[in-house]
Design a protein around this motif. Structure first.
Motif, short mmCIF file in Angstrom:
data_model
loop_
_atom_site.label_atom_id
_atom_site.label_comp_id
_atom_site.label_asym_id
_atom_site.label_seq_id
_atom_site.Cartn_x
_atom_site.Cartn_y
_atom_site.Cartn_z
N MET A 33 0.82 -1.19 0.00
CA MET A 33 0.00 0.00 0.00
C MET A 33 0.86 1.25 0.00
O MET A 33 2.00 1.23 0.47
N ARG A 34 0.27 2.30 -0.49
CA ARG A 34 1.01 3.55 -0.66
C ARG A 34 1.25 4.27 0.66
O ARG A 34 0.46 4.16 1.60
N LYS A 35 2.34 5.03 0.68
CA LYS A 35 2.69 5.87 1.82
C LYS A 35 2.75 7.31 1.30
O LYS A 35 3.48 7.59 0.34
N ILE A 36 1.98 8.19 1.93
CA ILE A 36 1.83 9.55 1.46
C ILE A 36 2.23 10.52 2.56
O ILE A 36 1.72 10.43 3.68
N LEU A 37 3.14 11.43 2.25
CA LEU A 37 3.49 12.50 3.16
C LEU A 37 2.63 13.72 2.83
O LEU A 37 2.55 14.13 1.68
N VAL A 38 2.00 14.27 3.86
CA VAL A 38 1.22 15.49 3.74
C VAL A 38 1.99 16.57 4.49
O VAL A 38 2.18 16.47 5.71
N THR A 39 2.44 17.58 3.77
CA THR A 39 3.29 18.60 4.35
C THR A 39 2.72 19.99 4.04
O THR A 39 1.82 20.13 3.23
N GLY A 40 3.26 20.99 4.70
CA GLY A 40 2.81 22.35 4.47
C GLY A 40 2.98 23.20 5.72
O GLY A 40 3.35 22.69 6.78
N MET A 41 2.72 24.47 5.57
CA MET A 41 2.88 25.41 6.67
C MET A 41 1.83 25.17 7.75
O MET A 41 0.79 24.56 7.50
N SER A 42 2.08 25.71 8.93
CA SER A 42 1.10 25.66 10.02
C SER A 42 -0.17 26.36 9.57
O SER A 42 -0.11 27.44 8.98
N GLY A 43 -1.30 25.73 9.84
CA GLY A 43 -2.58 26.32 9.48
C GLY A 43 -3.15 25.86 8.16
O GLY A 43 -4.24 26.27 7.78
N THR A 44 -2.42 25.01 7.45
CA THR A 44 -2.95 24.54 6.16
C THR A 44 -4.00 23.44 6.31
O THR A 44 -4.70 23.12 5.36
N GLY A 45 -4.09 22.85 7.50
CA GLY A 45 -5.11 21.83 7.73
C GLY A 45 -4.60 20.41 7.66
O GLY A 45 -5.38 19.48 7.48
N LYS A 46 -3.31 20.22 7.85
CA LYS A 46 -2.75 18.87 7.80
C LYS A 46 -3.39 17.97 8.85
O LYS A 46 -3.82 16.86 8.54
N SER A 47 -3.44 18.44 10.09
CA SER A 47 -4.01 17.62 11.17
C SER A 47 -5.48 17.35 10.95
O SER A 47 -5.96 16.22 11.15
N ALA A 48 -6.22 18.36 10.52
CA ALA A 48 -7.66 18.18 10.26
C ALA A 48 -7.88 17.17 9.14
O ALA A 48 -8.78 16.31 9.23
N ALA A 49 -7.08 17.24 8.09
CA ALA A 49 -7.22 16.30 6.98
C ALA A 49 -6.91 14.88 7.44
O ALA A 49 -7.64 13.94 7.10
N LEU A 50 -5.85 14.71 8.24
CA LEU A 50 -5.53 13.37 8.72
C LEU A 50 -6.60 12.83 9.65
O LEU A 50 -6.91 11.64 9.61
N ASP A 51 -7.20 13.68 10.47
CA ASP A 51 -8.31 13.24 11.33
C ASP A 51 -9.44 12.68 10.47
O ASP A 51 -10.02 11.64 10.80
N GLU A 52 -9.76 13.36 9.38
CA GLU A 52 -10.84 12.90 8.49
C GLU A 52 -10.46 11.62 7.76
O GLU A 52 -11.30 10.72 7.60
N LEU A 53 -9.22 11.53 7.32
CA LEU A 53 -8.77 10.30 6.66
C LEU A 53 -8.85 9.11 7.61
O LEU A 53 -9.24 8.01 7.22
#
Length: 154
Positions: A1-21
């Motif tokens: 299975m694939r491994k995906i890094l989600v990166t970006g500045m603070s406030g872009t919604g990384k944590s919120a997106a991972l919570d939904e995933l």
């Protein structure tokens, strides 16, 4: 299975997106918590603990793994990811989100906000140059999560 890094500045919604995933049944690890990062004087910032990250990325999985974080040594791990996704948004969107979020105090002080704006100018272009995908994080969260899920399914 694939491994995906989600990166970006603070406030872009990384944590919120991972919570939904995670709610959709994907494996998702936010490296801002759980001992994955450590301060490095030589790097002048937070870095991933290389042993912890190697353990996280080594096993095969039944579902895609999404990992979020933005640290100075993340490029060392790019070969172990199938995709590196940059979430990006304009400064005014980031600052508004940071002001309104209740799950994390980072970005509340003037000093932190100035550092975030500096990183938007200096770090985000480096992330953009090395990512495989970029998502406009000013879009609704559901659209961002759908796009991340599509990237994980490829």
């Amino acid at each position: 299975m694939r491994k995906i890094l989600v990166t970006g500045m603070s406030g872009t919604g990384k944590s919120a997106a991972l919570d939904e995933l995670r709610k959709l049944g994907f494996e998702a690890v936010d490296t801002d918590v759980g001992g994955f990062t450590e301060w490095s004087d030589s790097d002048g910032g937070y870095v991933w603990n290389e042993d912890r990250m190697a353990e996280l990325l080594a096993p095969d999985r039944q579902v895609p793994l999404y990992v979020s974080g933005t640290v100075s040594n993340q490029g060392r791990f790019y070969p172990q990811f199938d995709a590196v996704v940059l979430l990006s948004a304009p400064a005014e969107v980031l600052l508004a989100r940071l002001s309104g979020r209740s799950t994390n105090d980072y970005g509340k002080t003037q000093e932190e906000r100035e550092l975030i704006l500096e990183h938007l100018e200096t770090v985000e272009p480096l992330l953009r140059a090395t990512c495989t995908h970029e998502i406009d994080a000013s879009r609704p969260l559901g659209e961002i999560v759908d796009e991340l899920a599509r990237i994980g399914a490829r």
